[in-house]
Design a protein around this motif. Structure first.
Motif, PDB file in Angstrom:
ATOM      1  N   ILE A 166       0.854  -1.186   0.000  1.00  0.00           N
ATOM      2  CA  ILE A 166       0.000   0.000   0.000  1.00  0.00           C
ATOM      3  C   ILE A 166       0.888   1.234   0.000  1.00  0.00           C
ATOM      4  O   ILE A 166       1.772   1.366   0.847  1.00  0.00           O
ATOM      5  CB  ILE A 166      -0.922   0.012   1.233  1.00  0.00           C
ATOM      6  CG1 ILE A 166      -1.789  -1.253   1.243  1.00  0.00           C
ATOM      7  CG2 ILE A 166      -1.767   1.272   1.274  1.00  0.00           C
ATOM      8  CD1 ILE A 166      -2.440  -1.536   2.564  1.00  0.00           C
ATOM      9  N   ILE A 167       0.640   2.129  -0.973  1.00  0.00           N
ATOM     10  CA  ILE A 167       1.452   3.344  -1.095  1.00  0.00           C
ATOM     11  C   ILE A 167       0.535   4.526  -1.360  1.00  0.00           C
ATOM     12  O   ILE A 167      -0.273   4.495  -2.299  1.00  0.00           O
ATOM     13  CB  ILE A 167       2.465   3.259  -2.251  1.00  0.00           C
ATOM     14  CG1 ILE A 167       3.281   1.966  -2.180  1.00  0.00           C
ATOM     15  CG2 ILE A 167       3.386   4.465  -2.265  1.00  0.00           C
ATOM     16  CD1 ILE A 167       3.061   1.065  -3.346  1.00  0.00           C
ATOM     17  N   LYS A 168       0.657   5.573  -0.548  1.00  0.00           N
ATOM     18  CA  LYS A 168      -0.092   6.797  -0.814  1.00  0.00           C
ATOM     19  C   LYS A 168       0.442   7.441  -2.089  1.00  0.00           C
ATOM     20  O   LYS A 168       1.646   7.439  -2.342  1.00  0.00           O
ATOM     21  CB  LYS A 168       0.043   7.778   0.349  1.00  0.00           C
ATOM     22  CG  LYS A 168      -0.653   7.326   1.621  1.00  0.00           C
ATOM     23  CD  LYS A 168      -0.504   8.356   2.717  1.00  0.00           C
ATOM     24  CE  LYS A 168      -1.171   9.653   2.276  1.00  0.00           C
ATOM     25  NZ  LYS A 168      -1.290  10.654   3.313  1.00  0.00           N
ATOM     26  N   ALA A 169      -0.446   8.005  -2.889  1.00  0.00           N
ATOM     27  CA  ALA A 169      -0.052   8.641  -4.148  1.00  0.00           C
ATOM     28  C   ALA A 169       0.916   9.797  -3.904  1.00  0.00           C
ATOM     29  O   ALA A 169       1.764  10.088  -4.759  1.00  0.00           O
ATOM     30  CB  ALA A 169      -1.285   9.119  -4.909  1.00  0.00           C
ATOM     31  N   THR A 170       0.839  10.431  -2.758  1.00  0.00           N
ATOM     32  CA  THR A 170       1.738  11.539  -2.435  1.00  0.00           C
ATOM     33  C   THR A 170       3.136  11.071  -2.092  1.00  0.00           C
ATOM     34  O   THR A 170       4.059  11.872  -1.985  1.00  0.00           O
ATOM     35  CB  THR A 170       1.184  12.391  -1.280  1.00  0.00           C
ATOM     36  OG1 THR A 170       0.874  11.523  -0.183  1.00  0.00           O
ATOM     37  CG2 THR A 170      -0.074  13.146  -1.696  1.00  0.00           C
ATOM     38  N   SER A 171       3.329   9.753  -1.913  1.00  0.00           N
ATOM     39  CA  SER A 171       4.651   9.195  -1.621  1.00  0.00           C
ATOM     40  C   SER A 171       5.348   8.678  -2.878  1.00  0.00           C
ATOM     41  O   SER A 171       6.451   8.144  -2.776  1.00  0.00           O
ATOM     42  CB  SER A 171       4.519   8.044  -0.614  1.00  0.00           C
ATOM     43  OG  SER A 171       4.059   8.538   0.626  1.00  0.00           O
ATOM     44  N   VAL A 172       4.716   8.830  -4.027  1.00  0.00           N
ATOM     45  CA  VAL A 172       5.285   8.343  -5.283  1.00  0.00           C
ATOM     46  C   VAL A 172       5.880   9.523  -6.050  1.00  0.00           C
ATOM     47  O   VAL A 172       5.201  10.525  -6.297  1.00  0.00           O
ATOM     48  CB  VAL A 172       4.205   7.652  -6.158  1.00  0.00           C
ATOM     49  CG1 VAL A 172       4.811   7.181  -7.482  1.00  0.00           C
ATOM     50  CG2 VAL A 172       3.573   6.489  -5.408  1.00  0.00           C
ATOM     51  N   MET A 173       7.163   9.393  -6.400  1.00  0.00           N
ATOM     52  CA  MET A 173       7.816  10.387  -7.253  1.00  0.00           C
ATOM     53  C   MET A 173       7.823   9.849  -8.677  1.00  0.00           C
ATOM     54  O   MET A 173       7.803   8.635  -8.878  1.00  0.00           O
ATOM     55  CB  MET A 173       9.252  10.624  -6.786  1.00  0.00           C
ATOM     56  CG  MET A 173       9.335  11.272  -5.415  1.00  0.00           C
ATOM     57  SD  MET A 173      11.043  11.391  -4.822  1.00  0.00           S
ATOM     58  CE  MET A 173      11.266   9.746  -4.180  1.00  0.00           C
ATOM     59  N   ILE A 174       7.868  10.730  -9.641  1.00  0.00           N
ATOM     60  CA  ILE A 174       7.912  10.317 -11.051  1.00  0.00           C
ATOM     61  C   ILE A 174       9.232  10.799 -11.662  1.00  0.00           C
ATOM     62  O   ILE A 174       9.638  11.934 -11.461  1.00  0.00           O
ATOM     63  CB  ILE A 174       6.733  10.908 -11.851  1.00  0.00           C
ATOM     64  CG1 ILE A 174       5.402  10.376 -11.299  1.00  0.00           C
ATOM     65  CG2 ILE A 174       6.867  10.597 -13.334  1.00  0.00           C
ATOM     66  CD1 ILE A 174       5.143   8.905 -11.523  1.00  0.00           C
ATOM     67  N   ALA A 175       9.866   9.907 -12.408  1.00  0.00           N
ATOM     68  CA  ALA A 175      11.109  10.234 -13.124  1.00  0.00           C
ATOM     69  C   ALA A 175      10.941   9.821 -14.573  1.00  0.00           C
ATOM     70  O   ALA A 175      10.192   8.904 -14.893  1.00  0.00           O
ATOM     71  CB  ALA A 175      12.284   9.499 -12.493  1.00  0.00           C
ATOM     72  N   CYS A 176      11.628  10.516 -15.446  1.00  0.00           N
ATOM     73  CA  CYS A 176      11.654  10.095 -16.851  1.00  0.00           C
ATOM     74  C   CYS A 176      12.888  10.652 -17.522  1.00  0.00           C
ATOM     75  O   CYS A 176      13.663  11.323 -16.926  1.00  0.00           O
ATOM     76  CB  CYS A 176      10.395  10.492 -17.584  1.00  0.00           C
ATOM     77  SG  CYS A 176       9.921  12.200 -17.562  1.00  0.00           S
TER      78      CYS A 176
END
Length: 176
Positions: A166-176
Motif C-alpha cells: 500500500i502506497i499513498k499517491a503523495t509518496s510516489v515520485m515520477i522520473a523520466c
C-alpha cells in the motif's frame, strides 16, 4: 561553480572510443548542459511504466502509470513537475518509491491510499527491529517495503504468502 560529472553512454559506442571491449564510453565533462544527467538513487522501488492518465489541478496533478500485470500506480505531483518532465499520455516514466513509504497488509483494504498492489512475498530479511519485505507483484515487477518486525509477525507475513503493498499517491515520485 563547475561540477565534474561522470556520464556513461551505452549506445552508439565503439571499442576504439571506449578503449574497452564492453562498448561503454565514459565521458567526463566540466559542465553538463543537458538535463539528461544520470543519477543513482537510494530508493529501492523504481517501477517503469507508461503514462495512462493525467488529471490536472490548480497546483497538483495525478499521474497514473500502467505497469506490468495490468497494475497501475498513481502519483500526486505538482503541475510544475508534470510540465517540466514533459509528461503526456503514452510517455514512458518511472515511479520512484522509498521502501519506508510502502505499507504492507494481508489483504485489500478500503482505505484512502490509491495504490494497492497484490502479490506474493518473495523474501523477508529480518533485522533486530525492522524487516525488508519483497513482494512479487507481476512478471519483472517487485516492490520492497521496510516495516517493523512486529508488523511482520502480526500480519503473518511469510515467503510464499499473499500480501498487499500500500502506497499513498503523495509518496510516489515520477522520473523520466
Amino acid at each position: 561553480m563547475v561540477k565534474k560529472r561522470l556520464l556513461w553512454y551505452l549506445n552508439d559506442c565503439t571499442e576504439e572510443k571506449a578503449g574497452w571491449a564492453f562498448d561503454i564510453c565514459i565521458m567526463v565533462s566540466e559542465e553538463v548542459t543537458e538535463r539528461k544527467d544520470l543519477f543513482m538513487i537510494s530508493a529501492r522501488n523504481q517501477i517503469t511504466g507508461t503514462v495512462a492518465e493525467i488529471r490536472e489541478g490548480a497546483v497538483n496533478g495525478i499521474v497514473k502509470l500502467d505497469i506490468a500485470g495490468g497494475n497501475q500506480i498513481s502519483a500526486t505531483i505538482s503541475m510544475e513537475s508534470i510540465q517540466a518532465l514533459g509528461l503526456a499520455v503514452g510517455k514512458e516514466a518511472t515511479a520512484v518509491i522509498k521502501a519506508t513509504s510502502v505499507m504492507m497488509a494481508n489483504g485489500n483494504l478500503k482505505i484512502s491510499a490509491r495504490n494497492q498492489l497484490n502479490g506474493t512475498v518473495s523474501s523477508i530479511e529480518e533485522g533486530a527491529v525492522n524487516a525488508i519485505v519483497k513482494l512479487d507483484v507481476a512478471d519483472g515487477v517487485g516492490i520492497t517495503s521496510t516495516i517493523s518486525m512486529e508488523a511482520v509477525k502480526d500480519l503473518g507475513l511469510a515467503v510464499g504468502e499473499k500480501a498487499t503493498a500500500i502506497i499513498k499517491a503523495t509518496s510516489v515520485m515520477i522520473a523520466c
